[in-house]
Each structure stands twice: as C-alpha cells, then as structure tokens.
Scaffold this active site. Structure first.
Site, PDB file in Angstrom:
ATOM      1  N   SER A  72       0.748  -1.197  -0.018  1.00 34.63           N
ATOM      2  CA  SER A  72       0.157   0.058  -0.083  1.00 34.63           C
ATOM      3  C   SER A  72       0.811   1.463   0.056  1.00 34.63           C
ATOM      4  O   SER A  72       0.521   2.138  -0.644  1.00 34.63           O
ATOM      5  CB  SER A  72      -0.713  -0.010   1.077  1.00 34.63           C
ATOM      6  OG  SER A  72      -2.053  -1.100   1.015  1.00 34.63           O
ATOM      7  N   ALA A  87       6.327  -0.857   3.565  1.00 37.36           N
ATOM      8  CA  ALA A  87       5.009  -1.291   4.574  1.00 37.36           C
ATOM      9  C   ALA A  87       5.966  -1.539   5.809  1.00 37.36           C
ATOM     10  O   ALA A  87       5.132  -1.637   6.917  1.00 37.36           O
ATOM     11  CB  ALA A  87       4.454  -2.580   4.224  1.00 37.36           C
ATOM     12  N   CYS A  88       7.240  -2.104   6.013  1.00 36.84           N
ATOM     13  CA  CYS A  88       7.663  -2.799   7.075  1.00 36.84           C
ATOM     14  C   CYS A  88       8.907  -2.106   7.489  1.00 36.84           C
ATOM     15  O   CYS A  88      10.146  -1.775   6.852  1.00 36.84           O
ATOM     16  CB  CYS A  88       8.230  -4.086   6.601  1.00 36.84           C
ATOM     17  SG  CYS A  88       6.775  -5.066   5.699  1.00 36.84           S
ATOM     18  N   GLY A 116       4.478   0.024   8.851  1.00 35.30           N
ATOM     19  CA  GLY A 116       4.296  -0.339  10.085  1.00 35.30           C
ATOM     20  C   GLY A 116       5.430  -0.740  10.917  1.00 35.30           C
ATOM     21  O   GLY A 116       6.546  -1.031  10.047  1.00 35.30           O
ATOM     22  N   ASN A 269       8.197  -7.124  11.449  1.00 38.83           N
ATOM     23  CA  ASN A 269       7.274  -6.248  11.273  1.00 38.83           C
ATOM     24  C   ASN A 269       5.912  -6.514  11.951  1.00 38.83           C
ATOM     25  O   ASN A 269       5.767  -7.778  12.246  1.00 38.83           O
ATOM     26  CB  ASN A 269       7.011  -5.946   9.698  1.00 38.83           C
ATOM     27  CG  ASN A 269       6.407  -7.024   8.931  1.00 38.83           C
ATOM     28  OD1 ASN A 269       6.603  -8.153   9.513  1.00 38.83           O
ATOM     29  ND2 ASN A 269       5.500  -6.858   7.938  1.00 38.83           N
ATOM     30  N   CYS A 271       2.881  -7.720  11.003  1.00 37.46           N
ATOM     31  CA  CYS A 271       2.166  -9.005  10.895  1.00 37.46           C
ATOM     32  C   CYS A 271       3.237 -10.322  10.684  1.00 37.46           C
ATOM     33  O   CYS A 271       2.535 -11.529  10.654  1.00 37.46           O
ATOM     34  CB  CYS A 271       1.244  -8.875   9.571  1.00 37.46           C
ATOM     35  SG  CYS A 271       0.121  -7.466   9.552  1.00 37.46           S
ATOM     36  N   GLY A 272       4.321  -9.886  11.030  1.00 35.83           N
ATOM     37  CA  GLY A 272       5.106 -11.135  11.497  1.00 35.83           C
ATOM     38  C   GLY A 272       5.889 -11.692  10.336  1.00 35.83           C
ATOM     39  O   GLY A 272       6.926 -12.394  10.337  1.00 35.83           O
ATOM     40  N   GLU A 273       5.397 -11.398   8.877  1.00 34.36           N
ATOM     41  CA  GLU A 273       6.126 -11.780   7.748  1.00 34.36           C
ATOM     42  C   GLU A 273       7.513 -11.456   7.352  1.00 34.36           C
ATOM     43  O   GLU A 273       8.211 -11.945   6.486  1.00 34.36           O
ATOM     44  CB  GLU A 273       5.071 -11.601   6.440  1.00 34.36           C
ATOM     45  CG  GLU A 273       5.174 -10.335   5.864  1.00 34.36           C
ATOM     46  CD  GLU A 273       4.300  -9.453   6.725  1.00 34.36           C
ATOM     47  OE1 GLU A 273       3.757  -9.885   7.896  1.00 34.36           O
ATOM     48  OE2 GLU A 273       3.886  -8.492   6.099  1.00 34.36           O
ATOM     49  N   GLY A 421      -3.640  -7.505   2.879  1.00 32.13           N
ATOM     50  CA  GLY A 421      -5.000  -7.394   3.582  1.00 32.13           C
ATOM     51  C   GLY A 421      -5.918  -6.260   2.674  1.00 32.13           C
ATOM     52  O   GLY A 421      -6.910  -6.458   2.278  1.00 32.13           O
TER      53      GLY A 421
HETATM   54  N1  UDP Z   1       0.741  -2.610   7.674  1.00 36.74           N
HETATM   55  C1  UDP Z   1       0.422  -1.304   8.392  1.00 36.74           C
HETATM   56  N2  UDP Z   1      -0.722  -0.858   8.804  1.00 36.74           N
HETATM   57  C2  UDP Z   1      -1.926  -1.375   8.101  1.00 36.74           C
HETATM   58  C3  UDP Z   1      -1.682  -2.820   7.563  1.00 36.74           C
HETATM   59  C4  UDP Z   1      -0.536  -3.051   7.011  1.00 36.74           C
HETATM   60  O1  UDP Z   1       1.509  -0.747   9.035  1.00 36.74           O
HETATM   61  O2  UDP Z   1      -3.016  -1.007   8.462  1.00 36.74           O
HETATM   62  C5  UDP Z   1       2.038  -2.947   7.603  1.00 36.74           C
HETATM   63  C6  UDP Z   1       2.478  -4.203   8.273  1.00 36.74           C
HETATM   64  O3  UDP Z   1       3.839  -3.748   8.311  1.00 36.74           O
HETATM   65  C7  UDP Z   1       2.133  -5.319   7.552  1.00 36.74           C
HETATM   66  C8  UDP Z   1       2.360  -4.958   6.100  1.00 36.74           C
HETATM   67  O4  UDP Z   1       1.906  -3.586   6.149  1.00 36.74           O
HETATM   68  O5  UDP Z   1       2.838  -6.573   7.882  1.00 36.74           O
HETATM   69  C9  UDP Z   1       1.705  -5.801   5.007  1.00 36.74           C
HETATM   70  O6  UDP Z   1       0.223  -5.766   5.170  1.00 36.74           O
HETATM   71  P1  UDP Z   1      -0.486  -6.132   3.992  1.00 36.74           P
HETATM   72  O7  UDP Z   1       0.080  -6.957   3.228  1.00 36.74           O
HETATM   73  O8  UDP Z   1      -1.771  -6.309   4.840  1.00 36.74           O
HETATM   74  O9  UDP Z   1      -0.598  -4.731   3.429  1.00 36.74           O
HETATM   75  P2  UDP Z   1      -1.213  -3.935   1.997  1.00 36.74           P
HETATM   76  O10 UDP Z   1      -0.263  -3.810   1.022  1.00 36.74           O
HETATM   77  O11 UDP Z   1      -2.223  -5.224   1.614  1.00 36.74           O
HETATM   78  O12 UDP Z   1      -1.964  -2.868   2.478  1.00 36.74           O
END
Ligand code: UDP
Length: 571
Positions: A72, A87-88, A116, A269, A271-273, A421
């Site tokens: 995202s 994201a991480c 995150g 991070n 969600c642990g991945e 997500g």
């Molecule tokens: N994450 C975050 N806040 C959120 C959703 C995700 O900080 O509300 C971060 C977190 O480190 C998570 C990572 O983004 O482990 C990846 O999450 P996801 O794949 O669900 O993100 P997307 O790219 O789909 O939004």
C-alpha cells in the site's frame, strides 16, 4: 481495468490523490501510471540511456492487469510529496530514556507515512531494577509498550492509515510472564500485535521438561529460572483465550538469515512476515496467482511462462523501489540500501485452487504450494542475479551467505508472504495464501439494503451446473460453510472449502510448505473453531516448530472482539 466496487471504494478512500477539499482528482489508472512512472525512473541511476517509458509501460501493465500489486505505501505515496514506499520497519529500542523516546518519535514518523513498525523490548531492563541516574526504579518493558501504544493511538487520526506495531520480548527476559498476559484485557495495547521470541534452548527445555534461565539484559546476569513446559503452557493458554501472544522462532530466523554477520534480528514487522535488523525496512509486493492461469486440455492450469515474466518484472520493480523511496530516517536509508531486502509474495492462492479444482486441505494443494513458491523463489533469484550484473551486488554482500556460495545477487532476500489485506481487495483476489473466509456473505449497502456477495468463480460454476439461486446464495451466507448444504454437489463441496472447514493441521502444513521456499517469513493465521481445546492449540504450536515455520499466529473463533490487523476487515 476490471476493478470491483469494493476495490473502487478502498482506492477512493485512501489511495487516489485528492484536492484540498477532499475531492478525488485521480482515476485508478492514473494512480497506477503515477506509480509506474515514478518507480521506473530508478533505471536511470544505473544506465543513463535506459528506456524509462518502456519500463514504465511494463510496470503499468502488470499492475493494471492486476497481476502484481506493490504494498500500500507504494501505491499511496509514489510520485507524491511523502514518497515513503515501504510497509515494514523495525526500530531498535535501547535501554535508556533517550533510546525509548527516540523509538517512539521515529515510529510516529513511520506511521504517518503508512508503514508499520516492529520492536523488540528485550533490551530494556526488567521491572523493579534500579535506574542509576535517578536512584529510582525501572518500570519494565510492558509499561513502556503502553506509552508506544498511546503514541500510535494519537498519530492514527492524521496518518495515511492506522499505525500498526509488533512487540516482541525474548522468552528469557525476566518480565516474560507479565508480557505473555499483557493483552489479556483485549482493550489494552490495542495497536500492537505481540509475540514471544523463542530460542532453541527454550524449545529443548520444553521437550525435556527442564527449567531454563532468565537473564537481565542490562547486567547480563541470571536472575532466576522457570519451568519451560509451564511457560509454554501459559503462552498456549493466553493464545487460546485471546489469540495472543503469537510466537516467533528467533534463533531459527537468525540461523536462516543471509546476513548474519551484519547483525542480529530481534523483531519482525507488525504482521510477522518480515524479520528485519534494527533500522532495516522492506518493501513488499504480491503476484495475484488467480491471474496466472491458462486453459489447458484438462481445464485450467498454471501459466508458468507468464508467471516467470511477472516475477522478473516484480523483482525489477521492487529493487527500483529501494532507490526511489524517501526514507523517514537517515539510519533507515543507509541500512535498507546496505542489505536491499525485497519481499515478493503471492495473493489469490485460494482462488487458484478453486480454478484448478484442488481442495485447500489436501496433500495435492500442499505440493502445488511448494511447486509454485519454489518456482517464484528460483525465478526471483535469477532476476536478482541479473540485476546484480548491471547494478552491482548489495553492499553487505561481502558479509553474507551468498558470498560463501559465490552467488552474486542484488538483494539479500527476495521473497516474503504478506497478508495483502488491502491490496488483495484492490486486485479482487483472496488474501495472501489464506483460504476464503466465506463463499458468500451479506453486505450492507445504502438505504439499509442487504446484498448477497458471492465468490465470482463459485457463482459462475453454480450457474453452469444449474444449482444457482439467490435463495441458495443467501443460505450459504448465513451458514458460512457449504459443507452441510444439500443442494450443492459433493465435488463442489470438496473444492470450495473455507477457513473453518480446514483443520489447523492443514493450515500449518500449508504455511510450512510456503516457508520452505520463502527467504523471509509467511503471514498466516491458523483458524480454530470456538470449541477447540488448549491441547489442540499446543499441538499446532509444536507442529509449526517441527515443520520449520518461523512463527505461528492462531485465532480461535469468537475469542477476541477487535484484532489489530485482521486480514478480513482492515483500515
Ligand atoms: N501494515 C500497517 N498498517 C496496516 C496494514 C499493514 O502498518 O493497516 C504493514 C504491516 O507491516 C504489515 C504490512 O504492512 O505487516 C503488510 O500488510 P498487508 O500485506 O496487509 O498490506 P497491504 O499492502 O495489503 O495494504
């Protein structure tokens, strides 16, 4: 572009550019164009004559085909003022007031930009130890986590999305028992996922029924010992009742780290991945497996040629992101560019299984998972090696395991399974490697109408096979699972299994299958029915350890009202 209504809603709410009055001024295709154009520019750093337009078009195509979507923050911020694309993050928490509040400030900056943060609190001296400068008494990791939590709560409002944290404490920290039950009250520390950092010594002590030592990180002295089995049972009990804490196998993570000599990994991070070194960040991206199919003589099959191309493009894209990213801190900029971790993963795995008519809870599905992820991992390394020829190896290469094997590679890791997500909603795919939650469900729409929403491939098959009716779809939405619905043919029931039809055993088998071919870790929740026992949870934790997983997260139906980040409902 085939965007669903849900995808459009999500995009409009947070991703598309808006004017100062909050009006959306960007179309989804323009968002992908902005991202593709911006990320392609990195090619120029390495080759002045690079054809940026060509690269940009390739990036644009995989995204608008919904074949590959970056995490995202890249979609939200690329080519815009904030410019933060990852994201991480993992930040260090030093055992001093300055260190603790630096971490809080830095995490606020990261949350603001949609990233995150993960922290290990293991270096903080235990509750009750003395503070030299004041003669006072230290309040311990859990009390400081509450401060981090409040800061996150306050930043939440202004940021691009809600901040999420991971809090980890090593099993041998003297405050471990307090930590294990710190989220017993599910209204406490709500902006954190918590995990216990498990060591090999501890697991050995569990297996042998022995005691293990607690060590004060400040003095390095043994402060006491606990019975490993009892502590393990305590973790299981709490996880059974609230879903937390999860566990992460820290020694295993470090053992498989390609850059062990650079530093020790203490946290992941949220969600642990994604295990990371302090100050490291990682950008993720996921391939939509539901799009990687073609019609063969016996029905659908995996289109490995297209998959190879998309993997190559994705690795190129993610490596570019490292260079185009605007990092919130100098230390993060430096550390991230030293190791150049990227995390390519998948989404739409459950959809793919539907197309291939393979039940999720079967050895055939586990074998397919290994085959596909093995392929993606291999191809991602091929591309990273090719990039290294033009752009050079990652700067920490000299100290990496790749140096030992002579593999000149651009990125110290290439693969991660993210929860996806939100990006799975954008792609209209099932999230990550998770099974579907429901084949159909009721959605509240305007004017208090309720509409039934059905998995599109199920709907198509139901119509083709002549058992479709609106009443039936509503019935499925009410029941959750289709396993007890008479009108549905047996072969369809076998294939269209949902999370609760799948036993925890198969959830873990699937996680382990993906983990075998992933450098980083796998985001997965093992679902238990409400009537599952503590013994069953314990069995799954042990199985995860035995099968080589890097951690486990479980969720027993109905055990918790609000999750920090549930994959199903987020933001
Ligand atoms: N994450 C975050 N806040 C959120 C959703 C995700 O900080 O509300 C971060 C977190 O480190 C998570 C990572 O983004 O482990 C990846 O999450 P996801 O794949 O669900 O993100 P997307 O790219 O789909 O939004």
């Amino acid at each position: 572009m085939e965007l669903t209504n849900n995808a459009l809603t999500v995009l409009e709410r947070r991703y598309l550019a808006k004017d100062e009055n909050g009006n959306v001024i960007e179309k989804p295709s323009e968002m992908f164009e902005r991202v593709a154009n911006y990320v392609a520019q990195a090619d120029k750093i390495y080759d002045e004559k690079a054809d940026i337009n060509k690269t940009s078009k390739i990036f644009y195509d995989v995204m608008t085909n919904l074949e590959f979507i970056p995490n995202s923050p890249t979609l939200m911020n690329a080519g815009r003022e904030l410019g933060q694309l990852s994201a991480c993050f993992v930040l260090p928490v030093e055992d001093s007031m300055e260190g603790i509040f630096d971490a809080i400030k830095n995490s606020a900056l990261i949350h603001k930009s949609g990233g995150g943060t993960g922290f290990s609190f293991s270096r903080l001296r235990p509750k009750g130890s003395t503070v030299k400068s004041t003669g006072g008494v230290a309040s311990g990791p859990v009390s400081f986590m509450k401060v981090f939590n409040s800061a996150t709560e306050a930043v939440k409002q202004g940021g691009t999305r809600r901040g999420a944290n991971m809090g980890i404490l090593r099993i041998d920290h003297p405050d471990i028992m307090e930590f294990i039950s710190c989220k017993e009250d599910t209204n406490e520390i709500t902006n954190f996922n918590i995990s216990v950092g498990i060591t090999e010594d501890f697991m050995e002590a569990v297996e042998k029924g022995k005691n293990y030592d607690l060590i004060d990180p400040h003095t390095n002295k043994v402060t006491g010992s606990l019975n490993a089995k009892k502590v393990f049972k305590h973790i299981v009990e709490k996880a059974w009742s609230t879903g937390e804490p999860g566990i992460v196998f820290l020694d295993r993570i470090n053992k498989t780290s390609t850059i062990r000599k650079i530093g020790e990994i203490e946290s992941t991070n949220p969600c642990g991945e994604q295990p990371l070194l302090p100050f490291e960040s990682c950008n993720l991206g996921s391939i939509n497996l539901a799009k990687m199919i073609k019609k063969g003589p016996k029905g659908y099959e995996v289109d490995y040629n297209r998959l190879q191309e998309v993997v190559y493009t994705s690795v190129h894209f993610l490596d570019n992101v490292i260079d185009m990213n605007k990092y919130p801190l100098k230390e993060i900029d430096e550390m991230t560019k030293k190791t150049r971790k990227i995390g390519l993963g998948v989404m739409g795995f459950a959809d793919l299984l539907f197309y291939l008519e393979i039940p999720y809870n079967s050895q055939e599905a586990v074998d397919l998972a290994e085959e596909i992820m093995g392929f993606i991992d291999k191809k991602s390394k091929e591309k990273s090696i090719e990039l290294a020829e033009k752009r050079g190896v990652f700067p920490a290469y000299e100290f990496s395991s790749f140096k030992e094997s002579g593999t000149e590679i651009r990125n110290s890791t290439t693969t991660t399974i993210a929860p996806t997500g939100t990006i799975s909603i954008i792609a209209g795919a099932s999230s990550g490697i998770e099974p579907l939650f429901a084949i159909s469900f009721m959605r509240n729409v305007m004017d208090n109408d309720r509409l039934v929403e059905v998995h599109p491939y199920f709907e198509k098959l139901a119509k083709e096979r002549g058992f479709y009716s609106e009443e039936l779809m509503e019935k499925i939405a009410e029941e959750g699972s289709i396993s007890n619905i008479e009108e549905i043919p047996e072969d369809i029931k076998k294939i269209f299994v949902t999370a609760h039809d799948i036993s925890p055993f198969w959830h873990i088998k699937m996680q382990a299958a993906f983990q075998k071919h992933v450098d980083n870790a796998v985001s997965k929740t093992v679902n238990f029915s409400n009537d599952a026992t503590k013994e069953e949870v314990e069995e799954v934790y042990m199985l995860a350890y035995k099968l080589g997983c890097k951690g486990v997260t479980i969720y027993r139906d109905g055990s918790r009202e609000n999750q920090v980040l549930s994959t199903a409902k987020k933001e």
